[in-house]
Write a protein that holds these residues in place. Structure first.
Motif, mmCIF file in Angstrom:
data_model
loop_
_atom_site.group_PDB
_atom_site.id
_atom_site.type_symbol
_atom_site.label_atom_id
_atom_site.label_comp_id
_atom_site.label_asym_id
_atom_site.label_seq_id
_atom_site.Cartn_x
_atom_site.Cartn_y
_atom_site.Cartn_z
ATOM 1 N N LYS A 43 -2.776 7.516 -2.369
ATOM 2 C CA LYS A 43 -2.114 8.423 -1.427
ATOM 3 C C LYS A 43 -0.633 8.571 -1.755
ATOM 4 O O LYS A 43 -0.063 9.663 -1.667
ATOM 5 C CB LYS A 43 -2.294 7.915 0.004
ATOM 6 C CG LYS A 43 -3.704 8.055 0.531
ATOM 7 C CD LYS A 43 -3.806 7.545 1.960
ATOM 8 C CE LYS A 43 -5.234 7.674 2.486
ATOM 9 N NZ LYS A 43 -5.354 7.146 3.875
ATOM 10 N N ILE A 44 -0.003 7.451 -2.130
ATOM 11 C CA ILE A 44 1.412 7.499 -2.496
ATOM 12 C C ILE A 44 1.589 8.349 -3.752
ATOM 13 O O ILE A 44 2.500 9.184 -3.831
ATOM 14 C CB ILE A 44 1.954 6.073 -2.725
ATOM 15 C CG1 ILE A 44 1.839 5.240 -1.448
ATOM 16 C CG2 ILE A 44 3.414 6.130 -3.186
ATOM 17 C CD1 ILE A 44 2.166 3.767 -1.650
ATOM 18 N N ILE A 45 0.715 8.148 -4.736
ATOM 19 C CA ILE A 45 0.777 8.932 -5.967
ATOM 20 C C ILE A 45 0.602 10.415 -5.652
ATOM 21 O O ILE A 45 1.323 11.272 -6.173
ATOM 22 C CB ILE A 45 -0.296 8.459 -6.973
ATOM 23 C CG1 ILE A 45 0.005 7.034 -7.434
ATOM 24 C CG2 ILE A 45 -0.382 9.398 -8.165
ATOM 25 C CD1 ILE A 45 -1.139 6.374 -8.184
ATOM 26 N N PHE A 46 -0.345 10.716 -4.773
ATOM 27 C CA PHE A 46 -0.594 12.114 -4.396
ATOM 28 C C PHE A 46 0.648 12.734 -3.760
ATOM 29 O O PHE A 46 0.998 13.883 -4.047
ATOM 30 C CB PHE A 46 -1.777 12.200 -3.437
ATOM 31 C CG PHE A 46 -1.957 13.566 -2.830
ATOM 32 C CD1 PHE A 46 -2.532 14.601 -3.561
ATOM 33 C CD2 PHE A 46 -1.539 13.828 -1.536
ATOM 34 C CE1 PHE A 46 -2.680 15.866 -3.015
ATOM 35 C CE2 PHE A 46 -1.693 15.089 -0.974
ATOM 36 C CZ PHE A 46 -2.265 16.109 -1.719
ATOM 37 N N ARG A 62 2.471 1.225 4.659
ATOM 38 C CA ARG A 62 1.185 0.640 5.048
ATOM 39 C C ARG A 62 0.239 1.740 5.468
ATOM 40 O O ARG A 62 0.649 2.848 5.785
ATOM 41 C CB ARG A 62 1.357 -0.305 6.242
ATOM 42 C CG ARG A 62 2.148 -1.564 5.959
ATOM 43 C CD ARG A 62 2.291 -2.343 7.248
ATOM 44 N NE ARG A 62 3.113 -3.517 7.038
ATOM 45 C CZ ARG A 62 2.698 -4.744 7.320
ATOM 46 N NH1 ARG A 62 1.513 -4.950 7.805
ATOM 47 N NH2 ARG A 62 3.498 -5.766 7.118
ATOM 48 N N LYS A 63 -1.044 1.412 5.501
ATOM 49 C CA LYS A 63 -1.985 2.327 6.136
ATOM 50 C C LYS A 63 -1.576 2.470 7.593
ATOM 51 O O LYS A 63 -1.153 1.516 8.227
ATOM 52 C CB LYS A 63 -3.409 1.776 6.051
ATOM 53 C CG LYS A 63 -3.935 1.685 4.621
ATOM 54 C CD LYS A 63 -5.320 1.085 4.596
ATOM 55 C CE LYS A 63 -5.807 0.944 3.163
ATOM 56 N NZ LYS A 63 -7.126 0.301 3.078
ATOM 57 N N GLY A 66 6.026 1.925 -2.784
ATOM 58 C CA GLY A 66 4.737 1.261 -2.918
ATOM 59 C C GLY A 66 4.361 0.515 -1.660
ATOM 60 O O GLY A 66 5.094 0.514 -0.672
ATOM 61 N N ARG A 67 3.212 -0.133 -1.714
ATOM 62 C CA ARG A 67 2.730 -0.903 -0.568
ATOM 63 C C ARG A 67 3.637 -2.106 -0.309
ATOM 64 O O ARG A 67 4.400 -2.515 -1.189
ATOM 65 C CB ARG A 67 1.290 -1.366 -0.825
ATOM 66 C CG ARG A 67 0.276 -0.236 -0.828
ATOM 67 C CD ARG A 67 -1.129 -0.756 -1.055
ATOM 68 N NE ARG A 67 -1.328 -1.157 -2.435
ATOM 69 C CZ ARG A 67 -1.680 -2.377 -2.817
ATOM 70 N NH1 ARG A 67 -1.841 -3.334 -1.932
ATOM 71 N NH2 ARG A 67 -1.859 -2.653 -4.088
ATOM 72 N N LEU A 77 5.187 1.155 -7.554
ATOM 73 C CA LEU A 77 4.841 -0.213 -7.964
ATOM 74 C C LEU A 77 3.414 -0.544 -7.555
ATOM 75 O O LEU A 77 3.012 -0.303 -6.412
ATOM 76 C CB LEU A 77 5.795 -1.216 -7.321
ATOM 77 C CG LEU A 77 7.180 -1.416 -7.938
ATOM 78 C CD1 LEU A 77 7.799 -2.694 -7.403
ATOM 79 C CD2 LEU A 77 7.133 -1.450 -9.446
ATOM 80 N N ILE A 78 2.687 -1.102 -8.494
ATOM 81 C CA ILE A 78 1.313 -1.567 -8.251
ATOM 82 C C ILE A 78 1.293 -3.075 -8.489
ATOM 83 O O ILE A 78 1.834 -3.559 -9.488
ATOM 84 C CB ILE A 78 0.304 -0.891 -9.212
ATOM 85 C CG1 ILE A 78 0.480 0.638 -9.208
ATOM 86 C CG2 ILE A 78 -1.127 -1.290 -8.877
ATOM 87 C CD1 ILE A 78 0.174 1.296 -7.901
ATOM 88 N N ASP A 79 0.702 -3.808 -7.569
ATOM 89 C CA ASP A 79 0.574 -5.256 -7.728
ATOM 90 C C ASP A 79 -0.538 -5.536 -8.739
ATOM 91 O O ASP A 79 -1.702 -5.204 -8.504
ATOM 92 C CB ASP A 79 0.238 -5.896 -6.372
ATOM 93 C CG ASP A 79 0.271 -7.419 -6.412
ATOM 94 O OD1 ASP A 79 -0.050 -8.002 -7.466
ATOM 95 O OD2 ASP A 79 0.598 -8.033 -5.379
ATOM 96 N N ALA A 80 -0.183 -6.148 -9.865
ATOM 97 C CA ALA A 80 -1.163 -6.391 -10.927
ATOM 98 C C ALA A 80 -2.304 -7.279 -10.462
ATOM 99 O O ALA A 80 -3.420 -7.180 -10.975
ATOM 100 C CB ALA A 80 -0.470 -7.015 -12.140
ATOM 101 N N THR A 81 -2.035 -8.152 -9.479
ATOM 102 C CA THR A 81 -3.067 -9.103 -9.042
ATOM 103 C C THR A 81 -4.090 -8.458 -8.108
ATOM 104 O O THR A 81 -5.182 -8.997 -7.935
ATOM 105 C CB THR A 81 -2.420 -10.301 -8.316
ATOM 106 O OG1 THR A 81 -1.739 -9.841 -7.147
ATOM 107 C CG2 THR A 81 -1.436 -11.001 -9.236
#
Length: 437
Positions: free
Chosen positions: A278-281, A235-236, A183-184, A265-269
């Motif tokens: 892009k990561i999912i792809f 990161r981008k 994740g990011r 992981l996705i930050d809920a905030t």
């Protein structure tokens, strides 16, 4: 299978990106007559006669330069050489030897790795006379090639596949479930790993990018060993300002390649953004089991149906991947973190599930008869006659039909959704193939 890594190096404008595009059968790398176009490192995969390896396209290597981009490229190339199993050293056969070629050759000789010297831009056999000077660089494996038209690349790839090691999995080798946490930056990857393991395996700070490397840990879960891979934040590319982050990105993509399940992981905030997509792809393209874990859920103020609404918003943003599993967790409070592991184990079982051919046909064909594919543009009937499942590491379904090439994409999506509905492939990437019967 852990894919070997090969790096493409050379001074600016010798045709490295053209070679990359030819080998990977893509147009990822920008090709231009102006030197220095390639700054970001580009990753691809090469498949040759059933064997596959990863390849990295690099920027033009200039050893003694004051230009900040060329300094960064120099360091990144040297990082990548350390990771690589072999090296494609590209030179310009039309222009001839250049002092920079000698400098690069001197660098490569420091590494005990196979070097394939590729004399590029020799488009015809008559041009091969220009390659003799390049023996001065001191490498045994010389190839007169044309990246533009593919000349002699087959001979090169044959030799490469004999020179590098392919780690094929056997029944005796490691079959443990491998989960990559990706994740990011600063979404809580290291915190999640530490919470699962019960001790601080990874450094945790509020500074994005703290984890510089992929770290493998063993989680013992009900007497079963699971390999956890905590990776550096992606990161981008525009934000990668230091080469250690580039190095981390190399390791992260390799971890994604080698895992069975990708926990994104996705930050809920902050929610799901373009970089998350892009990561999912990338995970979907590599046919991994995929879980979207919404971390820091303890920081969200809850009302009635808060989680349901949040999930609906995410699914709306990725409608084309509506099969993904979503779970709400908190690495800090350990909320649902072991349910995450149970979900990963469940998805892994579904990835390996084999559906009996008779059951597959008895279940799907009646539904297909009720909702047959539309006729072709010329009015020919498309009739699906038989279905079977193949694939060892992820499910592949082969549909034998008349006019197989004419099956429209929307009907393929209908069939995919039908398989998911009947056999529960939540979180699993599946592939549908159509062949003429």
């Amino acid at each position: 299978m852990k894919l070997p890594l090969i790096i493409i190096v050379g001074r600016p404008n010798v045709g490295k990106s053209t070679l990359f595009n030819r080998l990977t059968k893509s147009s990822k790398a920008i090709v231009d007559d102006v030197s220095g176009v390639t700054r970001d490192r580009i990753f691809g995969e090469v498949d040759w006669n059933g064997k596959a390896f990863q390849v990295i396209d690099t920027g033009g290597y200039v050893p003694k330069s004051d230009d900040k981009f060329e300094i960064a490229i120099k360091e990144q190339v040297e990082f990548s050489i350390e990771e690589a199993q072999a090296i494609f050293f590209v030179v310009d056969g039309k222009i001839g030897l250049n002092p920079l070629d000698h400098n690069i050759a001197k660098l490569l000789r420091k590494y005990n790795k196979p070097v394939f010297l590729l004399i590029n831009k020799l488009d015809t056999p008559q041009h091969s006379m220009y390659m003799s000077d390049f023996y001065k660089l001191g490498f045994a494996k010389l190839y007169d090639i044309s990246a533009l038209n593919g000349r002699n690349l087959g001979d090169l790839l044959d030799d490469v596949c004999e020179s590098i090691t392919f780690q094929l999995l056997s029944d005796e080798e490691d079959r443990r479930l491998r989960i990559a946490i990706i994740g990011r930056p600063n979404v809580g990857k290291s915190s999640l790993t530490n919470a699962l393991l019960g001790f601080d395996r990874s450094i945790v700070t509020d500074i994005p990018g703290t984890t510089r490397d992929s770290i493998n840990s063993i989680l013992k879960y009900y007497n079963e060993e699971i390999v956890l891979i905590d990776t550096a934040g992606l990161r981008k590319k525009a934000k990668i300002k230091e080469n250690l982050e580039y190095y981390s990105m190399v390791r992260t993509y390799r971890a994604l390649m080698e895992c069975d399940i990708a926990v994104i992981l996705i930050d809920a905030t902050t929610g799901l953004d373009a970089q998350d997509k892009k990561i999912i792809f990338e995970a979907e393209r590599r046919k991994k089991g995929i879980i979207l874990a919404i971390n820091k859920w303890d920081l969200i103020e809850k009302e009635t149906n808060t989680a349901k609404k949040y999930e609906e918003e995410i699914r709306h943003k990725i409608e084309y991947l509506n099969y993904l599993s979503i779970i709400f967790i908190s690495a800090l409070t350990k909320q649902r973190i072991f349910k995450l592991i149970e979900l990963a184990i469940d998805i892994d079982k579904r990835r390996k599930m084999k559906i009996n051919t008779s059951e597959l046909n008895d279940t799907l064909l009646p539904e297909i008869i009720k909702n047959p594919p539309p006729a072709t543009s010329t009015g020919k009937e498309i009739k699906i006659k038989y279905i079977t499942q193949v694939g060892t590491h992820y499910p592949i379904f082969i549909f034998f039909s008349s006019n197989a090439k004419q099956v429209p994409d929307n009907y393929k999506k209908f069939l995919e959704n039908l398989i998911r509905k009947k056999f529960n492939y939540s979180g699993v990437t599946i592939t549908l193939t159509f062949k003429d019967k």
